[in-house]
Design a protein around this motif. Structure first.
Motif, PDB file in Angstrom:
ATOM      1  N   MET A   1       0.852  -1.194   0.000  1.00 58.21           N
ATOM      2  CA  MET A   1       0.000   0.000   0.000  1.00 58.21           C
ATOM      3  C   MET A   1       0.886   1.242   0.000  1.00 58.21           C
ATOM      4  O   MET A   1       1.882   1.301   0.712  1.00 58.21           O
ATOM      5  N   LYS A   2       0.492   2.249  -0.800  1.00 60.97           N
ATOM      6  CA  LYS A   2       1.298   3.458  -0.911  1.00 60.97           C
ATOM      7  C   LYS A   2       1.177   4.306   0.350  1.00 60.97           C
ATOM      8  O   LYS A   2       0.102   4.527   0.879  1.00 60.97           O
ATOM      9  N   MET A   3       2.320   4.790   0.839  1.00 60.16           N
ATOM     10  CA  MET A   3       2.326   5.700   1.962  1.00 60.16           C
ATOM     11  C   MET A   3       1.847   7.071   1.487  1.00 60.16           C
ATOM     12  O   MET A   3       2.164   7.508   0.386  1.00 60.16           O
ATOM     13  N   THR A   4       1.094   7.782   2.316  1.00 60.23           N
ATOM     14  CA  THR A   4       0.478   9.036   1.886  1.00 60.23           C
ATOM     15  C   THR A   4       1.489  10.150   1.652  1.00 60.23           C
ATOM     16  O   THR A   4       1.181  11.129   0.988  1.00 60.23           O
ATOM     17  N   ASN A   5       2.701  10.049   2.202  1.00 61.58           N
ATOM     18  CA  ASN A   5       3.704  11.087   2.003  1.00 61.58           C
ATOM     19  C   ASN A   5       4.290  11.074   0.596  1.00 61.58           C
ATOM     20  O   ASN A   5       4.877  12.057   0.152  1.00 61.58           O
ATOM     21  N   TYR A   6       4.168   9.972  -0.092  1.00 64.78           N
ATOM     22  CA  TYR A   6       4.758   9.838  -1.411  1.00 64.78           C
ATOM     23  C   TYR A   6       3.805  10.365  -2.488  1.00 64.78           C
ATOM     24  O   TYR A   6       2.588  10.385  -2.301  1.00 64.78           O
ATOM     25  N   PRO A   7       4.358  10.761  -3.650  1.00 68.54           N
ATOM     26  CA  PRO A   7       3.470  11.136  -4.754  1.00 68.54           C
ATOM     27  C   PRO A   7       2.717   9.912  -5.271  1.00 68.54           C
ATOM     28  O   PRO A   7       3.176   8.780  -5.119  1.00 68.54           O
ATOM     29  N   ASP A   8       1.566  10.139  -5.880  1.00 67.85           N
ATOM     30  CA  ASP A   8       0.795   9.021  -6.441  1.00 67.85           C
ATOM     31  C   ASP A   8       1.515   8.382  -7.620  1.00 67.85           C
ATOM     32  O   ASP A   8       1.426   7.175  -7.838  1.00 67.85           O
ATOM     33  N   SER A   9       2.236   9.210  -8.388  1.00 75.23           N
ATOM     34  CA  SER A   9       2.958   8.715  -9.556  1.00 75.23           C
ATOM     35  C   SER A   9       4.232   9.525  -9.733  1.00 75.23           C
ATOM     36  O   SER A   9       4.355  10.645  -9.204  1.00 75.23           O
ATOM     37  N   VAL A  10       5.178   8.953 -10.461  1.00 80.01           N
ATOM     38  CA  VAL A  10       6.407   9.671 -10.762  1.00 80.01           C
ATOM     39  C   VAL A  10       6.676   9.621 -12.259  1.00 80.01           C
ATOM     40  O   VAL A  10       6.221   8.712 -12.964  1.00 80.01           O
ATOM     41  N   GLY A 263       7.411  -1.100  -5.220  1.00 78.98           N
ATOM     42  CA  GLY A 263       7.268  -1.554  -3.842  1.00 78.98           C
ATOM     43  C   GLY A 263       6.560  -0.553  -2.951  1.00 78.98           C
ATOM     44  O   GLY A 263       5.945  -0.927  -1.950  1.00 78.98           O
ATOM     45  N   LEU A 264       6.649   0.734  -3.317  1.00 75.76           N
ATOM     46  CA  LEU A 264       6.003   1.789  -2.530  1.00 75.76           C
ATOM     47  C   LEU A 264       4.585   2.080  -3.006  1.00 75.76           C
ATOM     48  O   LEU A 264       3.897   2.918  -2.426  1.00 75.76           O
ATOM     49  N   GLY A 265       4.166   1.407  -4.064  1.00 73.67           N
ATOM     50  CA  GLY A 265       2.831   1.654  -4.587  1.00 73.67           C
ATOM     51  C   GLY A 265       2.728   2.923  -5.404  1.00 73.67           C
ATOM     52  O   GLY A 265       1.639   3.476  -5.573  1.00 73.67           O
ATOM     53  N   ILE A 266       3.856   3.394  -5.935  1.00 70.57           N
ATOM     54  CA  ILE A 266       3.878   4.617  -6.741  1.00 70.57           C
ATOM     55  C   ILE A 266       3.862   4.226  -8.222  1.00 70.57           C
ATOM     56  O   ILE A 266       4.691   3.436  -8.668  1.00 70.57           O
ATOM     57  N   LYS A 267       2.961   4.792  -8.968  1.00 72.34           N
ATOM     58  CA  LYS A 267       2.819   4.468 -10.377  1.00 72.34           C
ATOM     59  C   LYS A 267       3.930   5.124 -11.211  1.00 72.34           C
ATOM     60  O   LYS A 267       4.289   6.280 -10.976  1.00 72.34           O
ATOM     61  N   THR A 268       4.450   4.372 -12.185  1.00 72.04           N
ATOM     62  CA  THR A 268       5.448   4.912 -13.098  1.00 72.04           C
ATOM     63  C   THR A 268       5.018   4.804 -14.562  1.00 72.04           C
ATOM     64  O   THR A 268       5.483   5.576 -15.397  1.00 72.04           O
TER      65      THR A 268
END
Length: 303
Positions: A1-10, A263-268
């Motif tokens: 699950m993505k942590m809320t501090n991270y961006p949704d996508s990079v 692994g962080l749940g951030i979309k690329t």
């Protein structure tokens, strides 16, 4: 699950064909074209394809116009190039680049060694390039070197980095890429630097560019992500370095950044297997070694 501090996508800015191969001797145009074509099939949206710089100083990039003419372009990808002056800009325009980039340093010592002028003089040189690009509707990226430490001047103050980054932004750069050129950064030094820059320019205009000299590039990428940075420069197979920074090793590997984000749940939006295949092909060429399936095995896949 993505942590809320991270961006949704990079957004990954692929540097392998330029920042990676500019440090490799005798890479034929056909190999560069094949690399970019392979990368273009991976889901990347931005590939830096060359540099219109002095062929005497960086002979590895002398064929950039030919490369850009021969690649199979995707309409969904921005193909960019370095352009240090108006002559370089005009050559890049003839090669139909989608974005140009200028570059300076946070440190006077590196600026003098790299482009033989002061920081102030470099900014003055770039002003007409940026002005012409704006008139032509061409986006401009600004690279800022030695944001943590300089091989000649030592540690770089975060306030100095922020000052030069602000100058690039005010000149009209659409995005500022902050480069740890000699790979000496740690989260403890990256954090105050980013905080200082983010106090001067919008977060969405900031990218990070980490080298892996001490094996901490991916750790620093994670720190930047945790601070909301959503644009990451990376190089397929970790290719790269800097000809004017003694001891600098390659860029953070695109494959590693993709795996971290997954692994962080951030979309690329990028296919890690396609990147791995492209990396093995260019490394096979550089090393003159038989093709290996190790990278695909590590991904849990096979041909």
């Amino acid at each position: 699950m993505k942590m809320t501090n991270y961006p949704d996508s990079v957004r990954i800015i692929e540097m392998g064909a330029r920042d990676g191969l500019q440090n490799e001797a005798n890479v034929p145009t056909t190999a560069k074209v094949a690399l970019i074509n392979a990368l273009s099939q991976s889901g990347l949206t931005h590939i830096e394809a060359g540099a219109f710089v002095s062929a005497k100083r960086i002979p590895q990039m002398a064929d950039s116009a030919d490369v850009l003419q021969q690649i199979t372009r995707s309409p969904d990808i921005c193909y960019s190039a370095l352009t240090p002056n108006l002559q370089g800009y005009q050559a890049a325009r003839k090669a139909n680049v989608d974005q140009v980039a200028v570059f300076t340093s946070s440190s006077e010592g590196f600026c003098q060694s790299n482009i033989h002028c002061s920081i102030a003089e470099s900014l003055a040189r770039f002003a007409p390039v940026i002005e012409q690009a704006k008139a032509d509707g061409v986006p401009v990226r600004g690279y800022l070197s030695c944001v943590v430490e300089c091989p000649y001047d030592g540690p770089t103050a975060p306030t100095q980095v922020a000052r030069v980054a602000r100058s690039l932004y005010e000149l009209g750069c659409d995005e500022i890429s902050l480069g740890d050129t000699i790979g000496r950064g740690t989260p403890a030094s990256i954090t105050p630097m980013l905080e200082a820059v983010l106090n001067q320019i919008p977060r969405q205009k900031v990218a990070v560019h980490f080298h892996n000299t001490w094996g901490l590039a991916l750790v620093n990428v994670h720190q930047a992500l945790s601070m909301g940075i959503s644009t990451i420069d990376a190089s397929v197979a970790g290719l790269g370095g800097c000809p004017y920074a003694p001891g600098a090793s390659g860029n953070v590997a695109t494959e590693d950044v993709l795996y971290l984000c997954e692994g962080l749940g951030i979309k690329t939006g990028v296919d890690i297997e396609a990147i791995a295949k492209a990396g093995w092909e260019i490394c096979r060429h550089l090393n003159k070694a038989p093709q290996s399936n190790v990278s695909l095995a590590l991904l849990g896949k096979s041909n």
